[in-house]
Motif scaffolding. Structure first.
Motif, PDB file in Angstrom:
ATOM      1  N   UNK A 276       0.828  -1.203   0.000  1.00 53.13           N
ATOM      2  CA  UNK A 276       0.000   0.000   0.000  1.00 53.13           C
ATOM      3  C   UNK A 276       0.864   1.256   0.000  1.00 53.13           C
ATOM      4  N   UNK A 277       1.879   1.261   0.861  1.00 55.13           N
ATOM      5  CA  UNK A 277       2.746   2.438   0.931  1.00 55.13           C
ATOM      6  C   UNK A 277       3.495   2.657  -0.372  1.00 55.13           C
ATOM      7  N   UNK A 278       3.949   1.566  -1.001  1.00 56.81           N
ATOM      8  CA  UNK A 278       4.686   1.696  -2.252  1.00 56.81           C
ATOM      9  C   UNK A 278       3.787   2.247  -3.359  1.00 56.81           C
ATOM     10  N   UNK A 279       2.563   1.739  -3.444  1.00 56.23           N
ATOM     11  CA  UNK A 279       1.630   2.195  -4.476  1.00 56.23           C
ATOM     12  C   UNK A 279       1.257   3.659  -4.242  1.00 56.23           C
ATOM     13  N   UNK A 280       0.973   4.006  -2.996  1.00 54.51           N
ATOM     14  CA  UNK A 280       0.566   5.381  -2.695  1.00 54.51           C
ATOM     15  C   UNK A 280       1.711   6.363  -2.907  1.00 54.51           C
ATOM     16  N   UNK A 281       2.938   5.918  -2.649  1.00 58.94           N
ATOM     17  CA  UNK A 281       4.092   6.791  -2.902  1.00 58.94           C
ATOM     18  C   UNK A 281       4.194   7.106  -4.383  1.00 58.94           C
ATOM     19  N   UNK A 282       3.899   6.120  -5.194  1.00 61.27           N
ATOM     20  CA  UNK A 282       3.931   6.320  -6.638  1.00 61.27           C
ATOM     21  C   UNK A 282       2.786   7.234  -7.075  1.00 61.27           C
ATOM     22  N   UNK A 283       1.599   7.014  -6.499  1.00 60.27           N
ATOM     23  CA  UNK A 283       0.439   7.826  -6.859  1.00 60.27           C
ATOM     24  C   UNK A 283       0.586   9.265  -6.385  1.00 60.27           C
ATOM     25  N   UNK A 284       1.356   9.475  -5.324  1.00 57.29           N
ATOM     26  CA  UNK A 284       1.512  10.819  -4.760  1.00 57.29           C
ATOM     27  C   UNK A 284       2.190  11.773  -5.729  1.00 57.29           C
ATOM     28  N   UNK A 285       2.901  11.247  -6.703  1.00 60.95           N
ATOM     29  CA  UNK A 285       3.608  12.108  -7.654  1.00 60.95           C
ATOM     30  C   UNK A 285       2.692  12.610  -8.765  1.00 60.95           C
ATOM     31  N   UNK A 286       1.430  12.107  -8.789  1.00 58.13           N
ATOM     32  CA  UNK A 286       0.490  12.525  -9.827  1.00 58.13           C
ATOM     33  C   UNK A 286      -0.083  13.903  -9.509  1.00 58.13           C
ATOM     34  N   UNK A 287      -0.514  14.604 -10.561  1.00 57.37           N
ATOM     35  CA  UNK A 287      -1.219  15.867 -10.381  1.00 57.37           C
ATOM     36  C   UNK A 287      -2.615  15.578  -9.825  1.00 57.37           C
ATOM     37  N   UNK A 288      -3.284  16.547  -9.217  1.00 60.33           N
ATOM     38  CA  UNK A 288      -4.640  16.315  -8.684  1.00 60.33           C
ATOM     39  C   UNK A 288      -5.615  15.762  -9.727  1.00 60.33           C
ATOM     40  N   UNK A 289      -5.664  16.299 -10.967  1.00 61.33           N
ATOM     41  CA  UNK A 289      -6.600  15.708 -11.947  1.00 61.33           C
ATOM     42  C   UNK A 289      -6.282  14.240 -12.254  1.00 61.33           C
ATOM     43  N   UNK A 290      -4.971  13.925 -12.350  1.00 60.40           N
ATOM     44  CA  UNK A 290      -4.594  12.537 -12.629  1.00 60.40           C
ATOM     45  C   UNK A 290      -4.965  11.635 -11.459  1.00 60.40           C
TER      46      UNK A 290
ATOM     47  N   UNK B  64     -15.214  14.664 -17.048  1.00 61.67           N
ATOM     48  CA  UNK B  64     -15.070  15.167 -18.419  1.00 61.67           C
ATOM     49  C   UNK B  64     -13.758  15.943 -18.608  1.00 61.67           C
ATOM     50  N   UNK B  65     -13.287  15.912 -19.844  1.00 60.21           N
ATOM     51  CA  UNK B  65     -12.134  16.734 -20.237  1.00 60.21           C
ATOM     52  C   UNK B  65     -10.893  16.431 -19.397  1.00 60.21           C
ATOM     53  N   UNK B  66     -10.616  15.151 -19.191  1.00 59.38           N
ATOM     54  CA  UNK B  66      -9.421  14.779 -18.421  1.00 59.38           C
ATOM     55  C   UNK B  66      -8.463  13.955 -19.278  1.00 59.38           C
ATOM     56  N   UNK B  67      -8.389  14.282 -20.571  1.00 62.03           N
ATOM     57  CA  UNK B  67      -7.528  13.505 -21.475  1.00 62.03           C
ATOM     58  C   UNK B  67      -6.077  13.591 -21.037  1.00 62.03           C
ATOM     59  N   UNK B  68      -5.617  14.791 -20.705  1.00 60.84           N
ATOM     60  CA  UNK B  68      -4.219  14.948 -20.294  1.00 60.84           C
ATOM     61  C   UNK B  68      -3.944  14.210 -18.976  1.00 60.84           C
ATOM     62  N   UNK B  69      -4.914  14.253 -18.081  1.00 63.97           N
ATOM     63  CA  UNK B  69      -4.744  13.558 -16.801  1.00 63.97           C
ATOM     64  C   UNK B  69      -4.677  12.054 -17.020  1.00 63.97           C
ATOM     65  N   UNK B  70      -5.503  11.554 -17.943  1.00 58.65           N
ATOM     66  CA  UNK B  70      -5.460  10.126 -18.253  1.00 58.65           C
ATOM     67  C   UNK B  70      -4.115   9.750 -18.849  1.00 58.65           C
ATOM     68  N   UNK B  71      -3.618  10.595 -19.768  1.00 57.40           N
ATOM     69  CA  UNK B  71      -2.296  10.334 -20.358  1.00 57.40           C
ATOM     70  C   UNK B  71      -1.209  10.328 -19.289  1.00 57.40           C
ATOM     71  N   UNK B  72      -1.351  11.198 -18.308  1.00 58.41           N
ATOM     72  CA  UNK B  72      -0.360  11.238 -17.224  1.00 58.41           C
ATOM     73  C   UNK B  72      -0.349   9.913 -16.451  1.00 58.41           C
ATOM     74  N   UNK B  73      -1.526   9.356 -16.208  1.00 59.20           N
ATOM     75  CA  UNK B  73      -1.596   8.054 -15.523  1.00 59.20           C
ATOM     76  C   UNK B  73      -0.951   6.955 -16.358  1.00 59.20           C
ATOM     77  N   UNK B  74      -1.196   7.023 -17.669  1.00 59.52           N
ATOM     78  CA  UNK B  74      -0.616   6.007 -18.541  1.00 59.52           C
ATOM     79  C   UNK B  74       0.899   6.168 -18.643  1.00 59.52           C
ATOM     80  N   UNK B  75       1.342   7.399 -18.816  1.00 59.15           N
ATOM     81  CA  UNK B  75       2.778   7.635 -18.937  1.00 59.15           C
ATOM     82  C   UNK B  75       3.521   7.325 -17.635  1.00 59.15           C
ATOM     83  N   UNK B  76       2.839   7.530 -16.535  1.00 56.51           N
ATOM     84  CA  UNK B  76       3.469   7.245 -15.245  1.00 56.51           C
ATOM     85  C   UNK B  76       3.436   5.784 -14.867  1.00 56.51           C
TER      86      UNK B  76
END
Length: 872
Positions: A225-239, A263-275
């Protein structure tokens, strides 16, 4: 990350793929703990296949109640056309199974199918695996089913499927192990992480290792859990909003649904994929692993989860064909939407029943009942009865009983005596199935009283049939025919096909048990009607009764014919409840006809299976106990004690008499005459009361052998009566006519003539009946016969290595490629005990390893011929 330490399993899977392409279809059970990298491994393997080899990928989802045939629903859109239409419109799952099999086996192209995460599979999907696994060996299909072996305990439904497929020519096993310390060290050093600490925290689990490395922290987090959340913490709020919504949606998120929610979260979705926290797969967004999704989901505050579930539910409801009922019911309950739960869970339950996904139907009905407080009493009672039926089918007798009792109370509150009477009849069937026969008798009589107050209707036919069934089980054959005939007449009047079939079955069985051959016509009619109405379970029941009754009456040639037909039917229709009962009786048929190796093997296939019904297990244990008794093997009283404890719970003659007779024989060969008398006398009076000639005969015979022949007795079966009368020669001929060589030799052994005694000795030695042969040699010496052999050397015995039945059972599992821990799970032992059995086998067979043990077992006849699975 490169695939470390996966070259050998990759090569093995590629080899099996080539075998499948050559026409030797394979079902590969791919096991490994959560996070070991099964999905990554399969993707890498699929990338190495020829480009023309299409891979059909379906998965099982971790919904609280899985969707029936989830993997086929995933595959349907790829196959399209006729298969997709049939899957969505066909009501009989057997037709869906057959059509999918025809898709895989027709045409010139090889097929590769992957079912992921079958530890989450519904009943219908597990039955599909069982169905395909028994039929793929002559196809060009490779089917891979991946599962978490750390979540599949002895009573997990998948465990039974794995056991059932153990003898399939197509089945193979492959286990992915965690990374070694050395592999973790290589990865850790490349990222400047303490390798010892990383291995200590991850134990080589590849998912956890990669999450720690990708988390970007300079220390090893204490949990996944800590490892996953540490990784998720680097995302922007929309992502992070996209990630949270995807976790609530489920294992696979449709892009349109994410767009509807956010709606309109294409860039945020790309950020999740790229990350790398999400990945695209076949037009959907998925997490790298279910562990990661669960970690994100667990991190959400309850109010946030509630809001997201409500929005997902609304979006799915507004979008046509957006989700199946099981998925909608899952989100509805999480959204606290009672009305939606009642609608979708009820629909999901009906769909599950259609596909015979009974565990899922049970869970959905339980979900409905949790939200049914405001429904009318009659409606709740109906739901409880549906729930009870599904609980009974899924071997949850306590839940079924509580639901039946609750429904009964509700019908009593409404004052509807007809429904109260029907509820009592169904309650009686549950009680007798639990071995609570006295309570079942009471409920059945109350049912007849309640329904008898009104003009005869369909419910009364079922109540008559229930009373007939109770009488037949207790071997009150005349009464069973009386009640059963009334059930037949009334069921015909009301065109109740199901009750008619069951009543004909009961009447025919009771007549045959009463030595009336006219009963066969009733059973054959029951069989024909069930076939015409496609009542597969009732067809199997008819075969069950025809075969087991023939066995109980020592008509083994006839029994073997019905076993062949019935077992084939059950295998074709995947009806395992009746199949295992027939197998238990087939083991007894093998036993009496002197086929002791087959008897042991078949009995162990039933007794060694988790969750086997008590009636099947009792008869398998009787067969196993008698073989061990007659061969002089150990662990005789272990199985006979268990059989007696289970038979006592039923309180019925048909279970108690065979167990007591087996125990009397074991005591006789042990020289304990007091115990022989005690065991034989325990149910002798019950057998006399029910005038069962075979049970009366054997129990009287053992009392006679112990020196306490009953002074009076009803009619006995001829061979026992002849032996008690001292007519050993006529008895021996009768036993030979019945093809019971051991019993015939036992009759010859009661002679005072040397030739007869020597004939008995030869038979005992040929069968491998060491205790009886030892007694026979002693008897010959006491008569002064010269030159009596001391007995065969151990190297010439039927079991030359003196391997115990338990070790033979272990040897079968070794042949399947199981390691000590898996053997322990299969047999309910500790891993240490399983290891001791394996070591003992290697020593007794004088071999160096498991592969040689299997080969030697085949050579010695301890295993049937076939290709050892360890070598595959």
């Amino acid at each position: 990350m490169n695939l470390l330490e996966r070259a050998a399993p990759l090569q093995q899977l590629l080899e099996w793929s080539r075998e499948a392409e050559a026409g030797k279809g394979r079902l590969v059970l791919l096991a490994g703990e959560a996070g070991v990298g099964k999905t990554v491994f399969l993707r890498d393997w699929a990338g190495r296949l020829d480009r023309g080899n299409r891979v059909l990928l379906g998965g099982c989802d971790p919904l609280s109640t899985p969707r029936p045939l989830g993997p086929l629903l995933d595959i349907a859109s790829v196959l399209g056309g006729e298969f997709e239409r049939r899957l969505l419109t066909t009501e009989r799952r057997e037709l869906i199974f057959q059509h999918f099999l025809s898709v895989l086996t027709q045409g010139r192209h090889a097929h590769t199918v992957i079912f992921e995460d079958v530890h989450w599979a519904d009943d219908a999907t597990l039955d599909l695996l069982r169905f395909l696994g028994r039929r793929l060996d002559q196809s060009r299909t490779l089917l891979i089913a991946s599962y978490r072996d750390d979540e599949v305990g002895p009573r997990h439904p998948l465990r039974a499927v794995i056991g059932d497929l153990a003898t399939s020519q197509a089945a193979r096993r492959l286990v992915l192990s965690p990374l070694s310390r050395e592999a973790v060290r290589l990865l850790a050093e490349a990222h400047h992480i303490d390798p010892s600490l990383l291995y200590q925290k991850t134990e080589g689990n590849p998912f956890y290792v990669t999450e720690v490395i990708a988390s970007g922290v300079d220390r090893v987090p204490p949990t996944v859990l800590d490892a996953v959340l540490a990784r998720a913490a680097r995302l922007s709020p929309p992502a992070r909003e996209i990630l949270d919504a995807a976790a609530v949606i489920g294992t696979r998120s449709e892009p349109w649904l994410l767009e509807q929610l956010l709606p309109d979260r294409v860039e945020a979705t790309d950020e999740c994929l790229n990350g790398g926290v999400l990945q695209a797969q076949e037009g959907r967004l998925t997490f790298r692993h279910e562990l990661a999704r669960q970690a994100i989901l667990d991190s959400l505050a309850p109010p946030q989860r509630l809001v997201l579930h409500r929005r997902v539910l609304q979006a799915l409801q507004a979008h046509p064909h957006s989700g199946d009922a099981a998925r909608l019911a899952d989100h509805a309950e999480a959204a606290h939407d009672t009305q939606a739960v009642l609608e979708y869970a009820s629909l999901a339950a009906r769909q599950a029943i259609t596909f015979k996904a009974h565990r899922e139907a049970c869970a959905q009905l339980a979900r409905v009942l949790r939200h049914a407080q405001k429904l009318a009493p009659a409606e709740r009672a109906g739901l409880l009865e549906e729930y009870a039926e599904q609980c009974w089918i899924t071997d949850q007798p306590d839940e079924a009983l509580q639901a039946r009792q609750a429904a009964l109370r509700l019908w009593q509150e409404t004052g509807r005596r007809n429904r109260e009477g029907e509820a009592l009849a169904h309650l009686a069937r549950v009680l007798v199935g639990m071995g609570r026969n006295a309570e079942a008798e009471e409920a059945s009589l109350r049912s007849l009283a309640a329904l008898g107050e009104r003009p005869p209707e369909a419910g009364l036919a079922f109540a008559y049939g229930c009373q007939a069934h109770l009488r037949m089980l207790n071997r009150d054959n005349h009464q069973a025919v009386h009640w059963g005939q009334q059930a037949v007449d009334l069921a015909q009047q009301h065109h109740d096909r199901s009750t008619l079939v069951l009543a004909l079955n009961t009447v025919g069985t009771a007549m045959l048990l009463d030595q009336n051959e006219e009963g066969r016509a009733f059973l054959e009619r029951s069989l024909a009607l069930a076939r015409d109405a496609q009542l597969d379970d009732h067809v199997a029941l008819a075969y069950r009764m025809l075969s087991s009754v023939a066995g109980e009456l020592y008509q083994f040639a006839r029994a073997d014919q019905y076993f062949e037909e019935g077992l084939r039917y059950c295998a074709e229709h995947d009806i395992d409840g009746h199949r295992f009962y027939m197998l238990a009786w087939q083991a007894l048929s093998h036993l009496y006809q002197g086929r002791w190796t087959q008897a042991t093997e078949v009995a162990l296939s039933v007794a060694g299976r988790p969750g086997t019904a008590a009636t099947s297990r009792i008869m398998a244990l009787v067969a196993l106990g008698r073989v061990r008794t007659r061969r002089g093997d150990p662990e005789v009283w272990d199985v006979l004690d268990e059989a007696l404890a289970m038979a006592r719970q039923t309180g019925t003659l048909q279970r108690l008499a065979p167990v007591r007779a087996a125990r009397a024989e074991a005591a006789w060969l042990a020289g304990d005459l007091h115990r022989v008398q005690e065991e034989a006398q325990a149910v002798y009076g019950l057998a006399c009361d029910h005038q069962h000639p075979w049970f009366v005969g054997e129990l009287a015979y053992w009392q006679w052998k112990a020196g306490h022949a009953p002074s009076t007795a009803p009619e006995m079966a001829p061979p026992f009566a002849l032996q008690i009368a001292g007519r050993w020669d006529a008895a021996a001929l009768e036993w030979e006519r019945l093809n019971c060589p051991y019993e015939a030799a036992r009759a010859y052994a009661e002679s005072a003539h040397e030739l007869a005694l020597k004939h008995a000795l030869r038979t005992f030695e040929g069968l491998g009946a060491r205790p009886a042969a030892t007694q026979m040699r002693q008897q010959l010496r006491e008569l002064g016969v010269k030159g009596v052999p001391r007995g065969p050397r151990s190297s010439t015995r039927a079991n030359p290595a003196n391997v115990t039945p338990r070790e033979i059972q272990v040897l079968h599992l070794v042949r399947q490629g199981l390691r000590d821990a898996e053997i322990a799970r299969e047999l309910g032992l500790s891993t240490k005990t399983a290891g001791h059995h394996v070591s003992s086998l290697l020593s007794k067979l004088s071999v160096r390893n498991r592969t040689e043990a299997v080969r030697e077992g085949v050579r010695l006849g301890l295993l049937p011929p076939g290709e050892p699975e360890d070598d595959r």
